[in-house]
Each structure stands twice: as C-alpha cells, then as structure tokens.
Design a protein around this motif. Structure first.
Motif, PDB file in Angstrom:
ATOM      1  N   THR A 129       2.478  -1.602 -11.945  1.00  0.00           N
ATOM      2  CA  THR A 129       2.058  -2.048 -10.621  1.00  0.00           C
ATOM      3  C   THR A 129       2.908  -3.210 -10.129  1.00  0.00           C
ATOM      4  O   THR A 129       3.417  -3.211  -9.001  1.00  0.00           O
ATOM      5  CB  THR A 129       0.584  -2.468 -10.646  1.00  0.00           C
ATOM      6  N   ALA A 130       3.050  -4.240 -10.981  1.00  0.00           N
ATOM      7  CA  ALA A 130       3.784  -5.434 -10.575  1.00  0.00           C
ATOM      8  C   ALA A 130       5.273  -5.140 -10.398  1.00  0.00           C
ATOM      9  O   ALA A 130       5.919  -5.689  -9.505  1.00  0.00           O
ATOM     10  CB  ALA A 130       3.574  -6.538 -11.607  1.00  0.00           C
ATOM     11  N   PHE A 131       5.815  -4.278 -11.253  1.00  0.00           N
ATOM     12  CA  PHE A 131       7.248  -4.004 -11.197  1.00  0.00           C
ATOM     13  C   PHE A 131       7.601  -3.158  -9.975  1.00  0.00           C
ATOM     14  O   PHE A 131       8.642  -3.375  -9.340  1.00  0.00           O
ATOM     15  CB  PHE A 131       7.686  -3.289 -12.478  1.00  0.00           C
ATOM     16  N   PHE A 132       6.741  -2.189  -9.637  1.00  0.00           N
ATOM     17  CA  PHE A 132       7.042  -1.320  -8.503  1.00  0.00           C
ATOM     18  C   PHE A 132       6.883  -2.036  -7.162  1.00  0.00           C
ATOM     19  O   PHE A 132       7.579  -1.724  -6.200  1.00  0.00           O
ATOM     20  CB  PHE A 132       6.133  -0.092  -8.509  1.00  0.00           C
ATOM     21  N   ALA A 133       5.957  -2.986  -7.103  1.00  0.00           N
ATOM     22  CA  ALA A 133       5.577  -3.596  -5.828  1.00  0.00           C
ATOM     23  C   ALA A 133       6.752  -4.123  -5.007  1.00  0.00           C
ATOM     24  O   ALA A 133       6.822  -3.868  -3.799  1.00  0.00           O
ATOM     25  CB  ALA A 133       4.552  -4.705  -6.070  1.00  0.00           C
ATOM     26  N   PRO A 134       7.702  -4.861  -5.613  1.00  0.00           N
ATOM     27  CA  PRO A 134       8.795  -5.414  -4.791  1.00  0.00           C
ATOM     28  C   PRO A 134       9.717  -4.356  -4.186  1.00  0.00           C
ATOM     29  O   PRO A 134      10.455  -4.654  -3.242  1.00  0.00           O
ATOM     30  CB  PRO A 134       9.573  -6.292  -5.786  1.00  0.00           C
ATOM     31  N   PHE A 135       9.677  -3.129  -4.721  1.00  0.00           N
ATOM     32  CA  PHE A 135      10.576  -2.086  -4.239  1.00  0.00           C
ATOM     33  C   PHE A 135       9.926  -1.179  -3.188  1.00  0.00           C
ATOM     34  O   PHE A 135      10.571  -0.280  -2.666  1.00  0.00           O
ATOM     35  CB  PHE A 135      11.059  -1.230  -5.416  1.00  0.00           C
ATOM     36  N   VAL A 136       8.659  -1.409  -2.909  1.00  0.00           N
ATOM     37  CA  VAL A 136       7.939  -0.584  -1.948  1.00  0.00           C
ATOM     38  C   VAL A 136       8.170  -1.102  -0.537  1.00  0.00           C
ATOM     39  O   VAL A 136       7.986  -2.287  -0.260  1.00  0.00           O
ATOM     40  CB  VAL A 136       6.424  -0.570  -2.260  1.00  0.00           C
ATOM     41  N   ASP A 137       8.565  -0.210   0.343  1.00  0.00           N
ATOM     42  CA  ASP A 137       8.777  -0.549   1.747  1.00  0.00           C
ATOM     43  C   ASP A 137       7.420  -0.575   2.447  1.00  0.00           C
ATOM     44  O   ASP A 137       6.750   0.469   2.539  1.00  0.00           O
ATOM     45  CB  ASP A 137       9.689   0.489   2.397  1.00  0.00           C
ATOM     46  N   PRO A 138       6.971  -1.742   2.918  1.00  0.00           N
ATOM     47  CA  PRO A 138       5.648  -1.820   3.545  1.00  0.00           C
ATOM     48  C   PRO A 138       5.523  -0.998   4.815  1.00  0.00           C
ATOM     49  O   PRO A 138       4.413  -0.732   5.283  1.00  0.00           O
ATOM     50  CB  PRO A 138       5.485  -3.321   3.832  1.00  0.00           C
ATOM     51  N   GLY A 139       6.642  -0.571   5.365  1.00  0.00           N
ATOM     52  CA  GLY A 139       6.613   0.225   6.582  1.00  0.00           C
ATOM     53  C   GLY A 139       6.397   1.707   6.330  1.00  0.00           C
ATOM     54  O   GLY A 139       6.287   2.487   7.282  1.00  0.00           O
ATOM     55  N   GLU A 140       6.351   2.111   5.058  1.00  0.00           N
ATOM     56  CA  GLU A 140       6.149   3.514   4.700  1.00  0.00           C
ATOM     57  C   GLU A 140       4.948   3.631   3.773  1.00  0.00           C
ATOM     58  O   GLU A 140       4.539   2.645   3.149  1.00  0.00           O
ATOM     59  CB  GLU A 140       7.403   4.068   4.000  1.00  0.00           C
ATOM     60  N   PRO A 141       4.350   4.856   3.678  1.00  0.00           N
ATOM     61  CA  PRO A 141       3.206   5.043   2.769  1.00  0.00           C
ATOM     62  C   PRO A 141       3.557   4.633   1.341  1.00  0.00           C
ATOM     63  O   PRO A 141       4.577   5.065   0.797  1.00  0.00           O
ATOM     64  CB  PRO A 141       2.917   6.539   2.872  1.00  0.00           C
ATOM     65  N   ALA A 142       2.710   3.795   0.746  1.00  0.00           N
ATOM     66  CA  ALA A 142       3.027   3.235  -0.576  1.00  0.00           C
ATOM     67  C   ALA A 142       2.921   4.265  -1.688  1.00  0.00           C
ATOM     68  O   ALA A 142       3.731   4.265  -2.619  1.00  0.00           O
ATOM     69  CB  ALA A 142       2.109   2.051  -0.868  1.00  0.00           C
ATOM     70  N   ALA A 143       1.914   5.152  -1.613  1.00  0.00           N
ATOM     71  CA  ALA A 143       1.648   6.076  -2.716  1.00  0.00           C
ATOM     72  C   ALA A 143       2.862   6.944  -3.029  1.00  0.00           C
ATOM     73  O   ALA A 143       3.257   7.101  -4.189  1.00  0.00           O
ATOM     74  CB  ALA A 143       0.436   6.948  -2.399  1.00  0.00           C
ATOM     75  N   GLY A 144       3.474   7.516  -1.994  1.00  0.00           N
ATOM     76  CA  GLY A 144       4.628   8.383  -2.209  1.00  0.00           C
ATOM     77  C   GLY A 144       5.804   7.632  -2.803  1.00  0.00           C
ATOM     78  O   GLY A 144       6.522   8.152  -3.665  1.00  0.00           O
ATOM     79  N   GLN A 145       6.007   6.406  -2.364  1.00  0.00           N
ATOM     80  CA  GLN A 145       7.094   5.597  -2.902  1.00  0.00           C
ATOM     81  C   GLN A 145       6.861   5.262  -4.371  1.00  0.00           C
ATOM     82  O   GLN A 145       7.798   5.310  -5.184  1.00  0.00           O
ATOM     83  CB  GLN A 145       7.225   4.299  -2.101  1.00  0.00           C
TER      84      GLN A 145
END
Length: 208
Positions: A129-145
């Motif tokens: 969870t913590a490692f993936f978070a910085p790479f997730v684009d908040p402008g797109e759906p998080a689950a798919g990323q």
C-alpha cells in the motif's frame, strides 16, 4: 501513468523485491538443500498471498489494516510466532534431517511453507500500500493503477525468486554434505528467528 513513472517504479520495485526478507531467505535455503528447480517451484507458494495483498491494496484493505491497531497487532504476532517457530525448527534440525532423505520432502510442503511465511506477514500488505501510493496518479482511478503496479511488482518478484534460488543452489554445491547444509540451515533458521522477533516489536509503517 507516465513512462517516467514506470521508469522510477520498476527499479525501485525490483530493489524492494530483492530485500532479504523471510521468503527470500526460504528460497535461498530451499535452493541450498533441494536445488534450484525445487526452490523456484516452491517459491511460487508466495504469489497467491502477494496477489491477495495487491488486490487488498486496490480495494482499500491496506488502509483498514493501517488504521486498525488491534487487527495489525494480532496479525503481526501470528506472523512473528510462525517465523520464530520455523526458525527454531531449522535450528534444531540434526544431521539426519539434512541427509539425502531431504530429496523425499514433499514439494507441496515447501510450497505451503512459502505461502504461510508470506500470508502471515501483515507488514507486506502495508508495504504494498505505502509503496504503490506515490506512483498512483490521483487524476485516474486508483484501483486499476494499483493492479497494474502490482502485476509488474509480482513479475519482478519472480526474478528475485530466481536469483535467490540460484544463489542458494550455488551455496548448496559449495557446502556439500550434511555438515555444510547444517550450517546453512542454522544460519537461515537464525535469520528467520530474528525476522520474527523484529516483526513482533515492529510498529506499523507509515502509509502516507
């Protein structure tokens, strides 16, 4: 996600996967005792647990675990107890347990050992969870990323498995005989005991 994001994520994820945690210690130990192929197949047991962690991160279970101190403590102690038990079992193994009879050990037992080591580690869920978070684009759906990041991380995890299994097999060839393998077993057992005790006293990692 941009190409730049992937260029940062891939080497960072590979470095994380190569960390000598409990499962990688097992892969090396199994490689030394049973050979490269057996260790590699046995290590597949960790992937259902890690895949479940990725799915959990995608649906928010990581956030629940991070905010629920009681759930985290219970799972942490269960995982720590299992690692200590497994480490002590390795430390107490005598020469007879490390003879050529090891070749008769059921592969399913080694797969199960890998799975239990992975699934009883609550910090693994939080790390995902913590490692993936910085790479997730908040402008797109998080689950798919998160699922995409997880798929790549699991592929890199297999590369780490191959490296540790190969290293273990090389060690096994050098440490021929029950005495040499006994040393490998004791070192690995001690590493798992230390990992279990460390897990028992560890606090929840930050997820922000």
């Amino acid at each position: 996600m941009t190409l730049e994001t992937w260029a940062i994520f891939v080497p960072a994820a590979f470095a994380l996967n190569c960390y000598p945690g409990p499962n990688n210690v097992l892969a090396m130990t199994h490689g030394a005792r049973f050979g490269f192929a057996t260790a590699t197949v046995a290590a597949l047991g960790r992937f259902p647990a890690f895949a479940a962690f990725v799915l959990g991160a995608a649906v928010g279970l990581g956030a629940l675990l991070a905010t629920s101190a009681e759930v985290f403590v219970v799972l942490k102690l269960v995982g720590a107890a299992y690692l200590v038990w497994l480490g002590v079992k390795m430390l107490r193994a005598g020469a007879a347990d490390l003879s050529t009879a090891d070749g008769d050990v059921a592969l399913t037992a080694l797969v199960r050992r890998e799975f239990l080591t992975a699934v009883t580690n609550p910090k693994a869920m939080l790390v995902f969870t913590a490692f993936f978070a910085p790479f997730v684009d908040p402008g797109e759906p998080a689950a798919g990323q998160i699922l995409a990041l997880g798929a790549v991380a699991l592929a890199l995890e297999f590369v780490a498995v191959v490296l540790y299994a190969f290293a273990g097999a090389r060690i096994g060839r050098i440490a021929r005989g029950a005495r040499g393998l006994g040393i490998v077993n004791r070192v690995s057992g001690l590493a798992l005991v230390v990992a279990g005790l460390t897990m028992a006293v560890a606090s929840r990692p930050a997820t922000s």
